[in-house]
Write an enzyme that holds these catalytic residues in place. Structure first.
Site, mmCIF file in Angstrom:
data_model
loop_
_atom_site.group_PDB
_atom_site.id
_atom_site.type_symbol
_atom_site.label_atom_id
_atom_site.label_comp_id
_atom_site.label_asym_id
_atom_site.label_seq_id
_atom_site.Cartn_x
_atom_site.Cartn_y
_atom_site.Cartn_z
ATOM 1 N N SER A 143 89.975 -7.483 50.435
ATOM 2 C CA SER A 143 88.563 -7.147 50.267
ATOM 3 C C SER A 143 88.245 -7.163 48.776
ATOM 4 C CB SER A 143 88.273 -5.750 50.838
ATOM 5 O OG SER A 143 86.979 -5.312 50.491
ATOM 6 N N TYR A 156 89.772 3.505 51.380
ATOM 7 C CA TYR A 156 89.723 2.110 51.817
ATOM 8 C C TYR A 156 90.068 1.173 50.662
ATOM 9 C CZ TYR A 156 87.969 -2.245 53.807
ATOM 10 O OH TYR A 156 87.864 -3.540 54.256
#
Length: 266
Positions: A143, A156
């Site tokens: 990501s 995250y």
């Protein structure tokens, strides 16, 4: 198009929806047999039926919760023992977008278990066979938040930071072989992870949201072009190159063995 017997078997985790579902569709189009891993049996069965009928490929479903150690071990063992696997996509991931102090330990642990532990163990399961046969492709979905942290993304972002550095390390390990290891760093993509994470897509800048189809197609285009790291939504290649160069220069600049002058007492 090659036959599925020539291409072998591709494995996709988190295959019941979102990027995983589209990855499975694209791999079936290319002629791969499939092993699909996800928690939702109904969604997996529905997808498998469509892919078998449309592309004539063999599809095997594994209903598994990769945050569960027993389920993860079963999947890893099967992968390790299957010499037909030639392509593996670590796509499964989960997110809770909130400050860490307002996120339960159970949710934090689930992110670590799925985004880090499962990805690492499944990579470890498939790579020895690839190395033995000197052939295979591994894609790890990272990501852009692996290199950037928001007030609500500390856990995250931390897990995706692992994916980024771990995948770079694997690339160094297989350098000079016929094995491909690709890191894909999407930005905002129209998947269920946002709803699961507590931030609906409707609350985001709609112009910044990429469709799952566009993201997967960009990832495959990057793979076919030989990219080690693919940023589907970054238009300026110079930004990617500058980031890579700065990363290397920062590491090189650290190899001095002496404190920097700014830390020395006068």
């Amino acid at each position: 198009m090659k036959t599925n017997n020539e291409l072998g078997t591709a494995v996709v985790t988190g295959a019941s929806s979102g990027l995983g579902k589209v990855f499975a569709q694209r791999l079936a189009e290319r002629g791969y047999n499939l092993k699909l891993v996800a928690r939702r049996e109904d969604k997996l069965n529905e997808l498998a039926d469509v892919l078998r009928a449309k592309y004539g490929v063999t599809v095997t479903n594994y209903v598994a919760d990769l945050s569960n150690a027993t389920d993860l071990e079963k999947v890893a063992t099967d992968i390790q023992n299957d010499s037909n696997i030639t392509f593996f996509i670590n796509n499964a991931g989960t997110s809770t977008l909130a400050p860490s102090t307002k996120t339960s330990i159970a949710k934090q642990k689930e992110m670590v278990d799925v985004n880090i532990t499962a990805l690492m163990l499944l990579s470890n399961a498939v790579l020895p066979g690839f190395i033995e046969r000197n052939q295979g492709t591994l894609i790890n979905i990272g990501s852009v938040l692996g290199a950037y942290t928001l007030p609500m993304s500390s856990i995250y972002s931390g897990t995706k930071g692992f994916v980024v550095q771990y995948t770079r390390g694997l690339q160094e390990e297989v350098k000079g072989t016929n094995i491909k290891v690709q890191l894909v760093n999407p930005s905002i993509t129209a998947t269920e992870i946002w709803e699961v994470g507590g931030v609906p897509l409707s609350a985001l800048d709609q112009a910044a949201i990429m469709t799952t189809e566009d993201c997967v197609d960009a990832a495959f285009a990057g793979l076919d072009a030989g990219e080690l790291a693919t940023f589907p939504s970054v238009h300026n290649q110079e930004l990617i190159d500058a980031y890579e160069n700065a990363r290397i220069q920062l590491f090189t600049g650290s190899q001095t063995g002496k404190p920097a002058e700014r830390y020395l007492q006068n």
